[in-house]
Scaffold this motif. Structure first.
Motif, PDB file in Angstrom:
ATOM      1  N   ASN A  42       0.802  -1.227   0.000  1.00 41.71           N
ATOM      2  CA  ASN A  42       0.000   0.000   0.000  1.00 41.71           C
ATOM      3  C   ASN A  42       0.831   1.271   0.000  1.00 41.71           C
ATOM      4  O   ASN A  42       0.440   2.283  -0.589  1.00 41.71           O
ATOM      5  CB  ASN A  42      -0.947   0.011   1.205  1.00 41.71           C
ATOM      6  CG  ASN A  42      -1.958  -1.114   1.155  1.00 41.71           C
ATOM      7  OD1 ASN A  42      -2.159  -1.723   0.113  1.00 41.71           O
ATOM      8  ND2 ASN A  42      -2.593  -1.407   2.288  1.00 41.71           N
ATOM      9  N   THR A  45       1.515   2.266  -3.525  1.00 40.70           N
ATOM     10  CA  THR A  45       0.383   2.106  -4.437  1.00 40.70           C
ATOM     11  C   THR A  45      -0.426   3.388  -4.580  1.00 40.70           C
ATOM     12  O   THR A  45      -0.855   3.981  -3.573  1.00 40.70           O
ATOM     13  CB  THR A  45      -0.541   0.969  -3.964  1.00 40.70           C
ATOM     14  OG1 THR A  45       0.195  -0.260  -3.955  1.00 40.70           O
ATOM     15  CG2 THR A  45      -1.746   0.817  -4.873  1.00 40.70           C
ATOM     16  N   HIS A  46      -0.641   3.789  -5.814  1.00 40.47           N
ATOM     17  CA  HIS A  46      -1.483   4.952  -6.117  1.00 40.47           C
ATOM     18  C   HIS A  46      -2.905   4.489  -6.407  1.00 40.47           C
ATOM     19  O   HIS A  46      -3.134   3.651  -7.286  1.00 40.47           O
ATOM     20  CB  HIS A  46      -0.941   5.700  -7.339  1.00 40.47           C
ATOM     21  CG  HIS A  46      -1.874   6.752  -7.865  1.00 40.47           C
ATOM     22  ND1 HIS A  46      -2.069   7.953  -7.228  1.00 40.47           N
ATOM     23  CD2 HIS A  46      -2.671   6.771  -8.964  1.00 40.47           C
ATOM     24  CE1 HIS A  46      -2.936   8.685  -7.913  1.00 40.47           C
ATOM     25  NE2 HIS A  46      -3.323   7.976  -8.966  1.00 40.47           N
ATOM     26  N   VAL A  47      -3.864   5.026  -5.637  1.00 45.12           N
ATOM     27  CA  VAL A  47      -5.277   4.734  -5.850  1.00 45.12           C
ATOM     28  C   VAL A  47      -5.933   6.002  -6.374  1.00 45.12           C
ATOM     29  O   VAL A  47      -5.968   7.014  -5.676  1.00 45.12           O
ATOM     30  CB  VAL A  47      -5.963   4.274  -4.547  1.00 45.12           C
ATOM     31  CG1 VAL A  47      -7.448   3.994  -4.797  1.00 45.12           C
ATOM     32  CG2 VAL A  47      -5.271   3.035  -3.978  1.00 45.12           C
ATOM     33  N   PRO A  48      -6.431   6.007  -7.595  1.00 39.74           N
ATOM     34  CA  PRO A  48      -7.001   7.228  -8.172  1.00 39.74           C
ATOM     35  C   PRO A  48      -8.246   7.690  -7.424  1.00 39.74           C
ATOM     36  O   PRO A  48      -9.009   6.872  -6.909  1.00 39.74           O
ATOM     37  CB  PRO A  48      -7.333   6.817  -9.612  1.00 39.74           C
ATOM     38  CG  PRO A  48      -7.490   5.338  -9.553  1.00 39.74           C
ATOM     39  CD  PRO A  48      -6.524   4.863  -8.510  1.00 39.74           C
ATOM     40  N   SER A  49      -8.419   8.982  -7.348  1.00 39.73           N
ATOM     41  CA  SER A  49      -9.594   9.536  -6.675  1.00 39.73           C
ATOM     42  C   SER A  49     -10.839   9.278  -7.508  1.00 39.73           C
ATOM     43  O   SER A  49     -10.806   9.291  -8.738  1.00 39.73           O
ATOM     44  CB  SER A  49      -9.412  11.039  -6.450  1.00 39.73           C
ATOM     45  OG  SER A  49      -9.236  11.705  -7.686  1.00 39.73           O
ATOM     46  N   GLY A  51     -12.307   6.748  -8.316  1.00 39.55           N
ATOM     47  CA  GLY A  51     -12.311   5.569  -9.163  1.00 39.55           C
ATOM     48  C   GLY A  51     -11.914   5.795 -10.603  1.00 39.55           C
ATOM     49  O   GLY A  51     -12.125   4.921 -11.456  1.00 39.55           O
ATOM     50  N   ASP A  54      -6.478   3.435 -13.130  1.00 40.48           N
ATOM     51  CA  ASP A  54      -6.092   2.147 -12.555  1.00 40.48           C
ATOM     52  C   ASP A  54      -5.338   2.329 -11.247  1.00 40.48           C
ATOM     53  O   ASP A  54      -4.605   3.305 -11.057  1.00 40.48           O
ATOM     54  CB  ASP A  54      -5.192   1.385 -13.537  1.00 40.48           C
ATOM     55  CG  ASP A  54      -5.911   1.024 -14.824  1.00 40.48           C
ATOM     56  OD1 ASP A  54      -7.136   0.788 -14.776  1.00 40.48           O
ATOM     57  OD2 ASP A  54      -5.246   0.996 -15.875  1.00 40.48           O
ATOM     58  N   VAL A  55      -5.513   1.376 -10.352  1.00 39.31           N
ATOM     59  CA  VAL A  55      -4.676   1.298  -9.159  1.00 39.31           C
ATOM     60  C   VAL A  55      -3.285   0.867  -9.610  1.00 39.31           C
ATOM     61  O   VAL A  55      -3.142  -0.094 -10.368  1.00 39.31           O
ATOM     62  CB  VAL A  55      -5.263   0.295  -8.150  1.00 39.31           C
ATOM     63  CG1 VAL A  55      -4.303   0.096  -6.982  1.00 39.31           C
ATOM     64  CG2 VAL A  55      -6.625   0.767  -7.652  1.00 39.31           C
ATOM     65  N   THR A  56      -2.256   1.591  -9.150  1.00 41.80           N
ATOM     66  CA  THR A  56      -0.899   1.344  -9.650  1.00 41.80           C
ATOM     67  C   THR A  56       0.074   1.098  -8.510  1.00 41.80           C
ATOM     68  O   THR A  56       0.281   1.960  -7.652  1.00 41.80           O
ATOM     69  CB  THR A  56      -0.398   2.548 -10.475  1.00 41.80           C
ATOM     70  OG1 THR A  56      -1.319   2.839 -11.524  1.00 41.80           O
ATOM     71  CG2 THR A  56       0.969   2.259 -11.077  1.00 41.80           C
ATOM     72  N   ARG A 254       3.874   7.574  -3.963  1.00 40.51           N
ATOM     73  CA  ARG A 254       2.812   6.861  -4.677  1.00 40.51           C
ATOM     74  C   ARG A 254       2.643   7.499  -6.053  1.00 40.51           C
ATOM     75  O   ARG A 254       2.257   8.668  -6.149  1.00 40.51           O
ATOM     76  CB  ARG A 254       1.497   6.927  -3.899  1.00 40.51           C
ATOM     77  CG  ARG A 254       1.540   6.161  -2.588  1.00 40.51           C
ATOM     78  CD  ARG A 254       0.302   6.391  -1.754  1.00 40.51           C
ATOM     79  NE  ARG A 254       0.307   5.546  -0.564  1.00 40.51           N
ATOM     80  CZ  ARG A 254      -0.545   5.680   0.453  1.00 40.51           C
ATOM     81  NH1 ARG A 254      -1.471   6.622   0.420  1.00 40.51           N
ATOM     82  NH2 ARG A 254      -0.465   4.870   1.489  1.00 40.51           N
ATOM     83  N   GLY A 256       1.089   7.180 -10.067  1.00 45.42           N
ATOM     84  CA  GLY A 256       0.199   6.539 -11.007  1.00 45.42           C
ATOM     85  C   GLY A 256       0.757   6.615 -12.418  1.00 45.42           C
ATOM     86  O   GLY A 256       1.808   7.222 -12.668  1.00 45.42           O
TER      87      GLY A 256
END
Length: 281
Positions: A42, A45-49, A51, A54-56, A254, A256
């Motif tokens: 985690n 890991t980049h989680v886009p706002s 949705g 892609d999670v990267t 993090r 993306g």
């Protein structure tokens, strides 16, 4: 992505995130170490706002595109900010070195350059690990002699106050007295004995590696200021490359897809590897 290891064997704490395809020589070991309250996946890991996108996990999804011969690993350890576990920088660093030695022996190529990447507390553990590898020679001599680069993301070389660390994982108004502080939290206090000792031990080793220190550009949403400010994130050593990087304490490491902040990071890793073997990549 092909050749990434998504299922990790039970009991293993040094996780292999990317292994070059069969027949491709492994030219560099990249070892990432997360920080306080972090996680071996985690943290990177980049989680886009909302949705969008892609999670990267950039260690697995982006770095091999730039350095396809890199063997990428991430160290997993108990870094809970409040924990009853017996946590210490020295013991954790020793475990990291032992696990790395085992993996390098497994692949029968113990002369590859090593670049360590540390976020926050992870950078302190890496510095101590390098000292441990030197002191325990010849058992870990290859780790000491082949480490060519250390990349630090918001590493608190001079510490920070407890409130800043608490803000990482909980509302700052929560009562800290109700939970036992971890050994790591105590070690990261400003000018703690642990930090002073690690810094003193590291100084004789610093000149033999390439150092890159990224410090956080943006403030923490709870604190309204950086968790680790520039004065703590920068060691001030002659061979240290220093750069401000966008993001707060968590977001600084993090990246993306298409994130321009990733460019100076992968280039720093490549430069570090080339220091030992100029013909790489």
């Amino acid at each position: 992505m092909a050749n990434s290891r998504d299922v990790i064997e039970a009991g293993s704490d040094l996780q292999e995130l990317y292994i070059p395809p069969p027949g491709t020589p492994k030219q560099i070991d990249v070892v990432a170490v997360h920080g306080l309250g972090g996680h071996y996946l985690n943290t990177w890991t980049h989680v886009p706002s909302r949705g969008n996108g892609d999670v990267t996990l950039w260690l697995r999804d982006l770095l091999p595109q730039k350095l396809p011969n890199a063997h990428v690993m991430s160290f997993s350890y108990d870094s809970a900010i409040y924990s009853r576990a017996d946590q210490s920088v020295r013991a954790t660093a020793g475990k990291l070195v032992q696990l790395l030695r085992n993996i390098r022996e497994e692949y029968e190529d113990e002369n590859r350059p090593i670049v360590f990447i540390g976020h926050s507390l992870g950078g302190i553990i890496i510095k101590q690990a390098l000292k441990h590898a030197k002191d325990k020679r010849p058992r870990f001599s290859d780790i000491h002699t082949n480490t060519t680069g250390l990349i630090f993301f918001a590493t608190p070389h001079r510490g920070a106050d407890a409130a800043r660390w608490a803000a990482i994982v909980m509302d700052i108004a929560s009562s800290m007295s109700l939970r036992p502080s971890s050994g790591f939290l105590n070690a990261l206090q400003t000018d703690s004995e642990t930090l002073l000792s690690v810094s003193e031990d590291f100084l004789p080793l610093a000149g033999s590696v390439q150092l890159v220190s990224f410090w956080e550009e943006h403030t923490h949403p709870v604190l309204g200021k950086p968790v680790v400010d520039k004065s703590s994130a920068v060691m001030g050593l002659p061979n240290e490359e220093v750069m401000m990087l966008g993001g707060n304490h968590q977001a600084i490491c993090r990246f993306g897809v298409g994130d321009r902040r990733f460019d100076p990071v992968w280039r720093a890793i490549r430069r570090s590897a080339k220091k030992l073997s100029p013909g790489l990549f």
